[in-house]
Design an enzyme around this catalytic site. Sequence first.
Site, PDB file in Angstrom:
ATOM      1  N   CYS A 124       0.906  -0.971  -0.025  1.00  0.00           N
ATOM      2  CA  CYS A 124       0.114   0.012  -0.016  1.00  0.00           C
ATOM      3  C   CYS A 124       0.723   1.209   0.214  1.00  0.00           C
ATOM      4  O   CYS A 124       0.332   2.471  -0.253  1.00  0.00           O
ATOM      5  CB  CYS A 124      -0.870   0.048   1.128  1.00  0.00           C
ATOM      6  SG  CYS A 124      -2.117  -1.333   1.244  1.00  0.00           S
TER       7      CYS A 124
ATOM      8  N   HIS B 131      -3.047   7.147   2.879  1.00  0.00           N
ATOM      9  CA  HIS B 131      -3.608   5.831   2.330  1.00  0.00           C
ATOM     10  C   HIS B 131      -4.878   5.536   2.807  1.00  0.00           C
ATOM     11  O   HIS B 131      -5.237   5.605   3.903  1.00  0.00           O
ATOM     12  CB  HIS B 131      -2.680   4.790   2.566  1.00  0.00           C
ATOM     13  CG  HIS B 131      -3.083   3.266   2.602  1.00  0.00           C
ATOM     14  ND1 HIS B 131      -3.835   2.901   1.289  1.00  0.00           N
ATOM     15  CD2 HIS B 131      -3.313   2.259   3.409  1.00  0.00           C
ATOM     16  CE1 HIS B 131      -4.002   1.704   1.351  1.00  0.00           C
ATOM     17  NE2 HIS B 131      -3.728   1.178   2.456  1.00  0.00           N
TER      18      HIS B 131
ATOM     19  N   ASN C  97     -10.255  -0.244   0.166  1.00  0.00           N
ATOM     20  CA  ASN C  97      -8.912  -0.038   0.325  1.00  0.00           C
ATOM     21  C   ASN C  97      -8.022  -0.549  -0.805  1.00  0.00           C
ATOM     22  O   ASN C  97      -8.343  -1.887  -1.231  1.00  0.00           O
ATOM     23  CB  ASN C  97      -8.588  -0.794   1.544  1.00  0.00           C
ATOM     24  CG  ASN C  97      -6.637  -0.788   1.573  1.00  0.00           C
ATOM     25  OD1 ASN C  97      -6.027  -0.417   0.772  1.00  0.00           O
ATOM     26  ND2 ASN C  97      -6.378  -1.157   2.867  1.00  0.00           N
TER      27      ASN C  97
HETATM   28  O1  UT7 Z   1      -3.537  -1.116   3.931  1.00  0.00           O
HETATM   29  C1  UT7 Z   1      -3.663  -1.545   5.411  1.00  0.00           C
HETATM   30  C2  UT7 Z   1      -4.535  -2.757   5.464  1.00  0.00           C
HETATM   31  N1  UT7 Z   1      -4.989  -3.011   6.419  1.00  0.00           N
HETATM   32  C3  UT7 Z   1      -5.885  -2.512   7.333  1.00  0.00           C
HETATM   33  O2  UT7 Z   1      -6.364  -1.265   7.137  1.00  0.00           O
HETATM   34  C4  UT7 Z   1      -6.550  -3.019   8.668  1.00  0.00           C
HETATM   35  C5  UT7 Z   1      -6.194  -2.230   9.949  1.00  0.00           C
HETATM   36  N2  UT7 Z   1      -7.187  -2.756  10.815  1.00  0.00           N
HETATM   37  C6  UT7 Z   1      -8.654  -2.719  10.691  1.00  0.00           C
HETATM   38  O3  UT7 Z   1      -8.942  -1.746  10.181  1.00  0.00           O
HETATM   39  C7  UT7 Z   1      -9.281  -3.236  11.876  1.00  0.00           C
HETATM   40  O4  UT7 Z   1      -8.382  -4.213  12.703  1.00  0.00           O
HETATM   41  C8  UT7 Z   1     -10.463  -4.330  11.136  1.00  0.00           C
HETATM   42  C9  UT7 Z   1     -11.280  -3.308  10.541  1.00  0.00           C
HETATM   43  C10 UT7 Z   1      -9.735  -5.350  10.269  1.00  0.00           C
HETATM   44  C11 UT7 Z   1     -11.250  -5.022  12.308  1.00  0.00           C
HETATM   45  O5  UT7 Z   1     -11.699  -4.154  13.132  1.00  0.00           O
HETATM   46  P1  UT7 Z   1     -11.318  -4.418  14.873  1.00  0.00           P
HETATM   47  O6  UT7 Z   1     -12.057  -3.620  15.303  1.00  0.00           O
HETATM   48  O7  UT7 Z   1     -10.080  -4.764  14.972  1.00  0.00           O
HETATM   49  O8  UT7 Z   1     -12.394  -6.007  14.921  1.00  0.00           O
HETATM   50  P2  UT7 Z   1     -11.588  -7.195  15.525  1.00  0.00           P
HETATM   51  O9  UT7 Z   1     -10.729  -8.157  14.753  1.00  0.00           O
HETATM   52  O10 UT7 Z   1     -11.128  -7.202  16.935  1.00  0.00           O
HETATM   53  O11 UT7 Z   1     -12.905  -8.158  15.584  1.00  0.00           O
HETATM   54  C12 UT7 Z   1     -14.048  -7.653  16.344  1.00  0.00           C
HETATM   55  C13 UT7 Z   1     -15.111  -8.707  16.143  1.00  0.00           C
HETATM   56  C14 UT7 Z   1     -14.591 -10.016  16.324  1.00  0.00           C
HETATM   57  O12 UT7 Z   1     -15.854 -10.771  16.815  1.00  0.00           O
HETATM   58  P3  UT7 Z   1     -16.000 -11.251  18.565  1.00  0.00           P
HETATM   59  O13 UT7 Z   1     -14.486 -12.368  18.455  1.00  0.00           O
HETATM   60  O14 UT7 Z   1     -15.669 -10.218  19.042  1.00  0.00           O
HETATM   61  O15 UT7 Z   1     -17.113 -12.135  18.588  1.00  0.00           O
HETATM   62  C15 UT7 Z   1     -14.845 -10.417  14.978  1.00  0.00           C
HETATM   63  O16 UT7 Z   1     -15.035 -11.768  14.705  1.00  0.00           O
HETATM   64  O17 UT7 Z   1     -15.695  -8.410  14.863  1.00  0.00           O
HETATM   65  C16 UT7 Z   1     -15.879  -9.753  14.054  1.00  0.00           C
HETATM   66  N3  UT7 Z   1     -15.554  -9.449  12.854  1.00  0.00           N
HETATM   67  C17 UT7 Z   1     -16.573  -9.015  12.036  1.00  0.00           C
HETATM   68  N4  UT7 Z   1     -17.844  -9.043  12.224  1.00  0.00           N
HETATM   69  C18 UT7 Z   1     -18.873  -8.601  11.166  1.00  0.00           C
HETATM   70  C19 UT7 Z   1     -14.374  -9.270  12.146  1.00  0.00           C
HETATM   71  N5  UT7 Z   1     -14.785  -8.964  10.723  1.00  0.00           N
HETATM   72  C20 UT7 Z   1     -16.080  -8.752  10.680  1.00  0.00           C
HETATM   73  C21 UT7 Z   1     -16.952  -8.500   9.470  1.00  0.00           C
HETATM   74  N6  UT7 Z   1     -18.423  -8.576  10.040  1.00  0.00           N
HETATM   75  N7  UT7 Z   1     -16.539  -8.278   8.474  1.00  0.00           N
END
Ligand code: UT7
Length: 319
Positions: free
Chosen positions: A113, A246, A276
């Site tokens: 990225c 980005h 993204n």
């Molecule tokens: O160019 C760089 C590319 N990378 C990025 O930009 C990623 C940077 N990271 C992020 O933006 C965030 O970490 C994410 C958007 C990917 C995830 O958000 P988060 O607030 O860190 O969520 P998490 O991974 O801690 O997950 C929280 C909950 C989990 O459920 P439980 O275990 O609390 O029951 C996940 O399973 O959200 C769940 N979850 C979803 N639920 C519905 C994860 N993805 C999804 C989804 N839809 N797409």
Amino acid sequence: MKHIRISGTGSALPARVLTNTELETFVDTSDRWIRERTGICQRHVAADDETTSSLATRAARAAIEAAGLQADDIDLLIIATTTPDMVFPSTACIVQNALGIADCIAFDMQAVCTGFVYGLATAERFMRGGGVRHALVIGAETFTRLLDWTDRGTCVLFGDGAGAVVLSQSDTPGLLSSHLHADGSQAGILCVPGAVRAGAIAPAPFVHMDGQSVFKIAVRVLDDVAREALAHNHLSVDQVDWFIPHQANTRILSSTARKLGIAESRVVVTVDRHGNTSAASIPLALDTAVRDGRIQSGQLLLLAAVGGGMTWGGALVRF
Ligand code: UT7
């Protein structure tokens, strides 16, 4: 010393739009979760017959036209991409041929990225060395082809597209400075851990991501590199007209803007519509804000990117 300015911008998006509501029909997710955690409402997805090079070629043609040049004026062509058309030749050579450029320096840049900023910085150094009058720097991706559509932690985040700029020698300052970094010790938190081996991709052809680790690093290094670029030019954040980071996720953009002390109204945001798009995200956002009239000649632009590697980089541009 001669200066370098952005003389034209262009972009291209696939026609096909994939909304969060449509994602809900085949992934265990919801429009609400995606909007709240990422700010993304939709993304564009390449059709079967669209490639990274075809999107890049469309963006390049628009940028060359905006610069008032002919394709043959281009001396250097760099494509930043993580999704090349093929293992080799470079996508840059494929685009060079599609544009009808008889001879120029052409190569791909891989910094995920951060690739567009790496490409900008590389073109800058070629141009300062002399011999290159006009350079085409493109960020282009068909990133959705790396997605496992059953992995809700990654497949809702990304989209396809391309953005391009033409850099030209100039009597007035434009690209003021660029700053690049990498920390390979973090390679495992965001990667596609596959290589072509015996006719297959092993061990896996899909994006793997530790979202929270990426999030924390992203907010820290975007702020660091933005401050580095400003300090290098003895400028303050108040003098920045537009911050073009980005486009990973609106929470990352808001946290970075807050840390930097820049009003959200001065941050160009396209992640809501594009998702993204990896290396394409900054030039796509730049071209969007140029064409809708927000970015005006003479304004100060601060670019900052972060991506797999981990890599990060920034640039200050007097437009
Ligand atoms: O160019 C760089 C590319 N990378 C990025 O930009 C990623 C940077 N990271 C992020 O933006 C965030 O970490 C994410 C958007 C990917 C995830 O958000 P988060 O607030 O860190 O969520 P998490 O991974 O801690 O997950 C929280 C909950 C989990 O459920 P439980 O275990 O609390 O029951 C996940 O399973 O959200 C769940 N979850 C979803 N639920 C519905 C994860 N993805 C999804 C989804 N839809 N797409």
